[in-house]
Design an enzyme around this catalytic site. Structure first.
Site, PDB file in Angstrom:
ATOM      1  N   HIS A  19       1.044  -1.196  -0.075  1.00  0.00           N
ATOM      2  CA  HIS A  19      -0.016   0.205   0.068  1.00  0.00           C
ATOM      3  C   HIS A  19       0.905   1.132   0.122  1.00  0.00           C
ATOM      4  O   HIS A  19       2.070   1.087   0.049  1.00  0.00           O
ATOM      5  CB  HIS A  19      -0.924   0.002   1.264  1.00  0.00           C
ATOM      6  CG  HIS A  19      -0.361  -0.190   2.712  1.00  0.00           C
ATOM      7  ND1 HIS A  19       0.583   0.805   3.087  1.00  0.00           N
ATOM      8  CD2 HIS A  19      -0.448  -1.000   3.557  1.00  0.00           C
ATOM      9  CE1 HIS A  19       0.937   0.378   4.253  1.00  0.00           C
ATOM     10  NE2 HIS A  19       0.221  -0.662   4.632  1.00  0.00           N
ATOM     11  N   HIS A  22       3.682   1.768   2.550  1.00  0.00           N
ATOM     12  CA  HIS A  22       4.997   0.988   2.120  1.00  0.00           C
ATOM     13  C   HIS A  22       5.830   1.821   0.987  1.00  0.00           C
ATOM     14  O   HIS A  22       6.752   1.914   0.995  1.00  0.00           O
ATOM     15  CB  HIS A  22       4.711  -0.282   1.645  1.00  0.00           C
ATOM     16  CG  HIS A  22       3.857  -1.336   2.377  1.00  0.00           C
ATOM     17  ND1 HIS A  22       2.857  -2.029   1.934  1.00  0.00           N
ATOM     18  CD2 HIS A  22       3.855  -1.530   3.861  1.00  0.00           C
ATOM     19  CE1 HIS A  22       2.221  -2.859   3.049  1.00  0.00           C
ATOM     20  NE2 HIS A  22       2.929  -2.385   4.145  1.00  0.00           N
ATOM     21  N   CYS A 127      -0.209 -10.998  21.948  1.00  0.00           N
ATOM     22  CA  CYS A 127      -1.064 -10.638  20.680  1.00  0.00           C
ATOM     23  C   CYS A 127      -0.425 -10.905  19.420  1.00  0.00           C
ATOM     24  O   CYS A 127       0.718 -10.973  19.323  1.00  0.00           O
ATOM     25  CB  CYS A 127      -1.171  -9.170  20.819  1.00  0.00           C
ATOM     26  SG  CYS A 127      -2.000  -8.357  19.477  1.00  0.00           S
ATOM     27  N   CYS A 130       0.474  -7.858  17.231  1.00  0.00           N
ATOM     28  CA  CYS A 130       2.029  -7.589  17.586  1.00  0.00           C
ATOM     29  C   CYS A 130       3.025  -8.669  17.581  1.00  0.00           C
ATOM     30  O   CYS A 130       4.139  -8.301  17.501  1.00  0.00           O
ATOM     31  CB  CYS A 130       1.849  -6.998  19.033  1.00  0.00           C
ATOM     32  SG  CYS A 130       0.818  -5.603  19.310  1.00  0.00           S
ATOM     33  N   CYS A 144      -5.913  -5.230  22.872  1.00  0.00           N
ATOM     34  CA  CYS A 144      -4.500  -4.740  22.525  1.00  0.00           C
ATOM     35  C   CYS A 144      -4.846  -3.215  21.834  1.00  0.00           C
ATOM     36  O   CYS A 144      -5.737  -2.938  21.131  1.00  0.00           O
ATOM     37  CB  CYS A 144      -3.931  -5.466  21.206  1.00  0.00           C
ATOM     38  SG  CYS A 144      -2.556  -4.660  20.419  1.00  0.00           S
ATOM     39  N   HIS A 147      -4.230  -3.413  17.827  1.00  0.00           N
ATOM     40  CA  HIS A 147      -4.963  -4.340  17.332  1.00  0.00           C
ATOM     41  C   HIS A 147      -6.297  -4.428  17.533  1.00  0.00           C
ATOM     42  O   HIS A 147      -6.929  -5.171  16.664  1.00  0.00           O
ATOM     43  CB  HIS A 147      -4.136  -5.812  17.089  1.00  0.00           C
ATOM     44  CG  HIS A 147      -2.834  -5.580  16.334  1.00  0.00           C
ATOM     45  ND1 HIS A 147      -1.552  -5.424  16.955  1.00  0.00           N
ATOM     46  CD2 HIS A 147      -2.652  -5.280  14.983  1.00  0.00           C
ATOM     47  CE1 HIS A 147      -0.649  -5.217  15.980  1.00  0.00           C
ATOM     48  NE2 HIS A 147      -1.162  -5.279  14.887  1.00  0.00           N
ATOM     49  N   LYS A 298      -8.103   7.138   9.506  1.00  0.00           N
ATOM     50  CA  LYS A 298      -6.953   6.231   9.394  1.00  0.00           C
ATOM     51  C   LYS A 298      -7.053   5.281   8.161  1.00  0.00           C
ATOM     52  O   LYS A 298      -8.226   4.837   7.829  1.00  0.00           O
ATOM     53  CB  LYS A 298      -7.207   5.383  10.541  1.00  0.00           C
ATOM     54  CG  LYS A 298      -6.115   4.464  10.985  1.00  0.00           C
ATOM     55  CD  LYS A 298      -6.526   3.842  12.503  1.00  0.00           C
ATOM     56  CE  LYS A 298      -5.541   2.564  12.645  1.00  0.00           C
ATOM     57  NZ  LYS A 298      -5.662   1.864  14.001  1.00  0.00           N
ATOM     58  N   LYS A 301      -8.081  -1.972   6.545  1.00  0.00           N
ATOM     59  CA  LYS A 301      -8.843  -2.632   5.997  1.00  0.00           C
ATOM     60  C   LYS A 301     -10.118  -2.625   6.056  1.00  0.00           C
ATOM     61  O   LYS A 301     -11.159  -2.788   5.355  1.00  0.00           O
ATOM     62  CB  LYS A 301      -8.537  -4.235   6.299  1.00  0.00           C
ATOM     63  CG  LYS A 301      -7.521  -4.696   5.256  1.00  0.00           C
ATOM     64  CD  LYS A 301      -7.348  -6.358   5.335  1.00  0.00           C
ATOM     65  CE  LYS A 301      -6.071  -6.727   4.728  1.00  0.00           C
ATOM     66  NZ  LYS A 301      -5.623  -7.866   5.356  1.00  0.00           N
TER      67      LYS A 301
END
Ligand code: MSP
Length: 519
Positions: A19, A22, A127, A130, A144, A147, A298, A301
């Site tokens: 994405h 990256h 997690c 993580c 978490c 996540h 943000k 997905k």
């Protein structure tokens, strides 16, 4: 021997597709590599894929295929996307590569032999997102923070890397090396983590094979595999040719890791201490950028707003996108990616400001100076021309400092100030009017010479950011292979070096104007 410059992007998890987060890091790395190459460095750029760990096993299972087949597929997809947008690395490390696995085992053995590893039984909340046990501060309402999932209670025997013994050393190193972690806010954040050690401690670096066998075996206990972060960080050594490549020491001494802010702790705390335990020096720089939000939200997905680099290429042209991304984000801070702002930025800077200077300069040389770079006339060279030359020299110097300090957006701002100044000189001297009177001929030549010269300097300075367009600009002023031999800052400081008499070429618009999206 030329100085070295070794730069890395993070290696990307193969549980998601490439994405723009990256791609942004890769564009920064590519820009820095091109900049340092122009400064005469031997450059080396490394990227890759992070393929072990539970997260990947889960993603492969969700697709109903084995981890090996899954990682082969997604890793190839990363490579294909980078290829399609013209981003190339000198080495693409997959953590499943044989030479990498050898390095991980060699480092583990070395660190173990040096007494930095201990077996302990561990009871805690894990997690998978993580890929680590959480501490209290990682939790919010039992979930978490990063996540938003409920961690699992786990009890197991793990090997621990005795990281905490080197916190004092690390603090000293950070305090004594101001440019080690940059920008300064991340240096301060790391020091704050080290001051309040309750969030840190020793690091569990193994997973029992009974639970996870997709990983690199510990050389001193084959019933365990290596923790993914310990494995992944070592890719930076593999990428630099560790241990045998004769260029490894020079590369390593110049290493710069580019990362996003979410992976600060593994890079600024685990990694320097891992290297110390293995008898290696810390990298020269860890340079940290912020997050891209998409239209104020943000990128995730669940919001279905994850943008692929290929979508950016189709919408803006990848090079124009790359420019706008580097121009819009202050390195280190979060930024908002909005279609309207990108369109405005690309139209204003590339299509109008730069595009205009290129097209009118070359149109006018074709019409009035026989399609050749004209010689300037001393009598027609006045204060405005001298000011432009002075501004060019000043720009070269400040761009050099700004890029070295990773202030890429400010470097671009300065370069476009120079483009602006050249456009203003054209407006002032109006060579198209001067050409109507034979007495105006020296003005025509002098102005168009200054414009061609500005294009040369601008193209050299901008080439690390806009490589394809700048090669084209140079070709159009008679310097088709300039980027192969050019040196910064010297060549950009040599005002007047544009080859008088060289053929110029009009060509088509470099950056077409983009249409704003209908609301
Ligand atoms: N595999 C680890 C890195 C190991 S490096 C030894 C990892 N991979 S990742 O694929 O999850 O993320 C890679 C990078 O993408 C991180 O630097 C992260 O900061 C970056 N980004 C993820 N989302 C991003 C944005 N929305 N904006 C900018 N960068 C973002 O972590």
């Amino acid at each position: 021997m030329n100085p070295s410059y070794y730069v890395t992007t993070p290696i990307y998890y193969v549980n998601a597709e490439p994405h723009i987060g990256h791609a942004y890091t890769y564009c920064v790395a590519d820009t820095l590599t091109r900049f340092h190459r122009l400064r005469g460095c031997d450059v080396w750029l490394v990227t890759g894929t992070d393929e072990h760990g539970e997260k990947i096993v889960e993603a492969a299972a969700a697709r109903g295929i084995a981890p090996r087949a899954f990682t082969d597929e997604i890793s190839a997809q990363f490579r294909a996307v980078w290829d399609e947008v013209g981003l190339r690395a000198d080495r693409f490390v997959r953590t499943t590569d044989a030479d990498h696995a050898r390095n991980v085992q060699a480092i583990l053995q070395r660190v173990h032999d040096a007494g930095w590893i201990e077996l302990r039984s561990y009871d805690g909340l894990y997690c998978v997102g993580c890929e680590r046990f959480l501490t209290d501060r990682d939790l919010e309402n039992g979930r978490c923070r990063d996540h938003e999932r409920v961690p699992e209670a786990r009890r197991e025997s793990n090997y621990f890397f005795l990281m905490s013994r080197a916190f004092g050393w690390l603090r000293d190193h950070i305090e004594q090396s101001p440019g080690f972690i940059r920008p300064a806010r991340y240096r301060n954040e790391t020091l704050a983590m080290l001051r309040d050690e309750s969030g840190l401690g020793d690091l569990s670096i193994s997973r029992p094979k009974s639970r996870l066998d997709w990983g690199i075996e510990l050389p001193f206990d084959r019933d365990h595999v290596c923790y993914v972060w310990f494995d992944a960080l070592i890719s930076y050594l593999t990428g630099a040719g560790y241990p045998d490549d004769p260029t490894f020491p020079a590369r390593w001494a110049s290493a710069e890791h580019l990362i996003g802010k979410d992976i600060l702790k593994p890079h600024t705390i685990f990694w320097p201490i891992m290297l110390k335990a293995a008898g290696l020096a810390p990298p020269r720089h860890i340079s940290v950028h912020g997050y891209w939000n998409i239209e104020g939200r943000k990128m995730s997905k669940s919001l279905a707003n994850v943008l692929s680099p290929l979508t950016m290429r189709d919408r803006y042209g990848f090079e124009a996108f790359r420019y706008a991304a580097l121009r819009e984000m202050s390195f280190g801070l979060d930024a908002d990616l909005r279609d309207a702002s990108l369109v405005e930025r690309i139209n204003a800077d590339l299509a109008n400001n730069l595009g205009n200077l290129v097209s009118r300069t070359l149109n006018l040389t074709e019409r009035f100076t026989g399609g050749r770079v004209p010689a300037p006339d001393e009598g027609a060279t006045g204060e405005p021309e001298r000011e432009l030359a002075a501004l060019a020299a000043q720009t070269v110097t400040s761009v050099e400092t700004l890029v070295t300090d990773l202030e890429l957006h400010r470097a671009l701002e300065e370069i476009f100030r120079l483009v602006d100044a050249a456009n203003r000189l054209m407006d002032l001297r109006a060579p198209w009017k001067a050409a109507k009177d034979p007495a105006g001929e020296p003005i025509v030549r002098t102005t168009l010479h200054a414009a061609c010269e500005t294009l040369r300097v601008v193209a050299l300075l901008l080439a690390p950011f806009l490589p394809v367009a700048c090669a084209e600009i140079l070709a159009r002023i008679g310097l088709p292979s300039a980027l192969e031999t050019a040196r910064l800052p010297g060549d950009a400081l040599r005002w007047g070096a544009v080859p008088v008499g060289a053929p110029t070429r009009k060509g088509s618009p470099l950056f077409p104007r983009l249409e704003a999206r209908k609301p």
